[in-house]
Motif scaffolding. Structure first.
Motif, mmCIF file in Angstrom:
data_model
loop_
_atom_site.group_PDB
_atom_site.id
_atom_site.type_symbol
_atom_site.label_atom_id
_atom_site.label_comp_id
_atom_site.label_asym_id
_atom_site.label_seq_id
_atom_site.Cartn_x
_atom_site.Cartn_y
_atom_site.Cartn_z
ATOM 1 N N TYR A 133 4.248 -2.894 -2.764
ATOM 2 C CA TYR A 133 4.221 -1.696 -3.012
ATOM 3 C C TYR A 133 3.836 -1.236 -1.086
ATOM 4 N N LYS A 134 4.772 0.447 -0.782
ATOM 5 C CA LYS A 134 4.052 0.341 0.250
ATOM 6 C C LYS A 134 4.095 1.379 0.688
ATOM 7 N N ILE A 135 2.559 2.227 1.011
ATOM 8 C CA ILE A 135 2.062 3.381 1.170
ATOM 9 C C ILE A 135 2.376 4.028 1.848
ATOM 10 N N LYS A 136 3.827 4.838 1.674
ATOM 11 C CA LYS A 136 4.346 6.006 2.444
ATOM 12 C C LYS A 136 3.770 7.457 3.040
ATOM 13 N N THR A 137 3.017 7.707 1.714
ATOM 14 C CA THR A 137 2.086 8.634 2.158
ATOM 15 C C THR A 137 1.230 9.593 1.938
ATOM 16 N N THR A 138 0.553 10.243 3.271
ATOM 17 C CA THR A 138 -0.872 11.138 2.546
ATOM 18 C C THR A 138 -1.203 11.349 1.797
ATOM 19 N N TRP A 139 -2.135 11.306 0.863
ATOM 20 C CA TRP A 139 -3.110 12.232 -0.834
ATOM 21 C C TRP A 139 -2.104 13.251 -0.761
ATOM 22 N N ASP A 140 -1.711 14.324 0.467
ATOM 23 C CA ASP A 140 -0.905 15.841 0.010
ATOM 24 C C ASP A 140 0.679 15.369 0.089
ATOM 25 N N SER A 141 1.688 14.330 0.268
ATOM 26 C CA SER A 141 2.732 14.540 0.317
ATOM 27 C C SER A 141 3.609 14.377 1.423
ATOM 28 N N LEU A 142 2.967 14.185 2.692
ATOM 29 C CA LEU A 142 2.819 14.310 4.213
ATOM 30 C C LEU A 142 3.299 12.354 4.205
ATOM 31 N N GLN A 143 4.646 12.674 4.970
ATOM 32 C CA GLN A 143 4.993 10.912 5.226
ATOM 33 C C GLN A 143 4.313 10.354 6.315
ATOM 34 N N VAL A 144 3.627 9.445 6.272
ATOM 35 C CA VAL A 144 2.336 8.620 6.948
ATOM 36 C C VAL A 144 3.414 8.326 8.431
ATOM 37 N N MET A 145 3.107 8.267 9.917
ATOM 38 C CA MET A 145 3.597 8.466 11.179
ATOM 39 C C MET A 145 3.496 7.324 11.919
ATOM 40 N N HIS A 146 3.114 5.669 10.454
ATOM 41 C CA HIS A 146 2.980 4.525 11.371
ATOM 42 C C HIS A 146 3.526 3.568 10.142
ATOM 43 N N THR A 147 3.407 2.093 10.955
ATOM 44 C CA THR A 147 4.548 1.578 9.485
ATOM 45 C C THR A 147 3.387 0.895 8.430
ATOM 46 N N PRO A 148 4.393 1.498 7.418
ATOM 47 C CA PRO A 148 3.105 1.924 5.660
ATOM 48 C C PRO A 148 2.416 0.704 5.196
ATOM 49 N N VAL A 149 1.421 0.883 4.761
ATOM 50 C CA VAL A 149 0.834 0.403 4.217
ATOM 51 C C VAL A 149 1.260 -0.574 3.133
ATOM 52 N N THR A 150 1.679 -2.781 3.359
ATOM 53 C CA THR A 150 1.849 -3.209 2.064
ATOM 54 C C THR A 150 1.397 -3.542 0.789
ATOM 55 N N ILE A 151 0.942 -3.233 -0.131
ATOM 56 C CA ILE A 151 0.038 -4.149 -1.079
ATOM 57 C C ILE A 151 1.233 -4.966 -2.006
ATOM 58 N N LYS A 152 0.985 -6.257 -2.874
ATOM 59 C CA LYS A 152 1.521 -7.017 -3.227
ATOM 60 C C LYS A 152 0.714 -7.409 -4.651
ATOM 61 N N PHE A 153 1.136 -7.493 -5.301
ATOM 62 C CA PHE A 153 0.191 -8.361 -6.311
ATOM 63 C C PHE A 153 1.036 -9.642 -7.351
ATOM 64 N N LYS A 154 0.490 -10.550 -7.005
ATOM 65 C CA LYS A 154 0.884 -12.124 -7.709
ATOM 66 C C LYS A 154 0.352 -12.702 -8.831
ATOM 67 N N PRO A 155 1.189 -13.314 -9.623
ATOM 68 C CA PRO A 155 0.744 -13.670 -10.447
ATOM 69 C C PRO A 155 -0.267 -14.911 -10.135
ATOM 70 N N GLY A 156 -1.901 -14.964 -11.118
ATOM 71 C CA GLY A 156 -2.594 -15.604 -10.931
ATOM 72 C C GLY A 156 -3.600 -16.927 -11.615
ATOM 73 N N ASP A 157 -3.804 -18.053 -11.976
ATOM 74 C CA ASP A 157 -4.039 -18.568 -13.154
ATOM 75 C C ASP A 157 -5.266 -17.870 -13.372
#
Length: 278
Positions: free
Chosen positions: A89-113
């Motif tokens: 997932y990439k966080i591309k917006t502020t809480w109120d739906s404005l576009q962020v002005m920097h490289t978006p934060v990236t979050i990955k979810f992966k399988p784990g035991d």
């Protein structure tokens, strides 16, 4: 229905395959991506490869194996078997739906035991200064610092898990129900590093922290101080629904969107029981 997405070949042996401009997948109800039936133009695929599917704010990486080592024909449909999965997932917006002005934060979810692996990659804003707590330990009030957060919700019971990760190594895990905190400061295996203006963190979220029946998720990122404090959301509040004087509130559960652990762990996987939830 048919949906369109972009596809990227990530690793050998895929680097020898001619790139595809567009593919489509056949799905039932909802917005889940493959496993499904992929319809491809006539390019040859040999054995297996790592692929990346992207749609909206989400990317999904998977290792696919074709059961027959034969090329696609224009009208053929092949069923693909997913061996490993991850969702990005990439966080591309502020809480109120404005576009962020920097490289978006990236979050990955992966399988784990032992739990769900959560990986964060973000610009390091270094504002505010680091919390006073020891790296690797829970820190109450971490939401007042530079932090990335993910919330996992059962929309029927309104029970949810909140996981906060800080670039300086502190973390905070909370169990909540309808906005009320039931427990906080749970232990978490988490490491973070800062390098060249980027911070990366990896956490393993134990399965028993998740409420049964997770079906929704939202993620957030916070940085800055004073009037420069910035609140970003994966699934923000639409501009037309913001009321005068309203501020950010990450516990607006109605704006969370669909999320499935089976999408990451596999359709045959069942969530382990938890002694932390009724």
């Amino acid at each position: 229905m048919s949906c369109c997405f972009s596809l990227i070949f990530r690793d050998p042996p895929c680097h020898t395959i001619q790139p595809l401009d567009r593919l489509s997948w056949e799905t039932g109800q909802g917005s889940r991506p493959p496993p499904a039936q992929l319809h491809a133009p006539k390019y040859g695929f040999n054995q297996s490869c790592h692929l990346e599917f992207c749609w909206g704010r989400r990317c999904k990486q998977a290792y696919y194996d074709w059961s027959e080592n034969v090329p696609f024909s224009h009208h053929e449909t092949k069923i693909l078997r997913v061996e490993t999965r991850e969702v990005e997932y990439k966080i591309k917006t502020t809480w109120d739906s404005l576009q962020v002005m920097h490289t978006p934060v990236t979050i990955k979810f992966k399988p784990g035991d032992q739990g769900l692996v959560m990986e964060v990659s973000s610009l390091f804003f270094d504002d505010p200064p680091a919390p006073s707590g020891k790296p690797g330990e829970p820190f109450d009030g971490l939401w007042d610092y530079e932090v990335v957060e993910s919330f996992f919700l059962n929309s029927a019971t309104r029970n949810y898990l909140e996981v906060e990760l800080c670039p300086h190594g502190q973390h905070l895990v909370l169990l909540l129900s309808g906005g009320d905190c039931l427990e906080k400061g749970l232990a978490l295996a988490f490491k973070a590093d800062i390098n060249g203006g980027i911070w990366n963190g990896t956490a393993i979220i134990p399965w028993n922290y998740f409420p049964p029946g997770i079906d929704k998720m939202n993620s957030y990122a916070i940085h800055g101080s004073g009037i420069g404090r910035t609140y970003e959301a994966l699934y923000p509040i639409p501009r037309e629904e913001i009321e005068e004087g309203q501020g950010p509130n990450f516990h607006r559960l109605e704006y969370f969107e669909d999320f499935s652990l089976k999408e990451i762990m596999g359709d045959d996987w069942n969530q382990p029981p938890s002694d932390l939830w009724p």
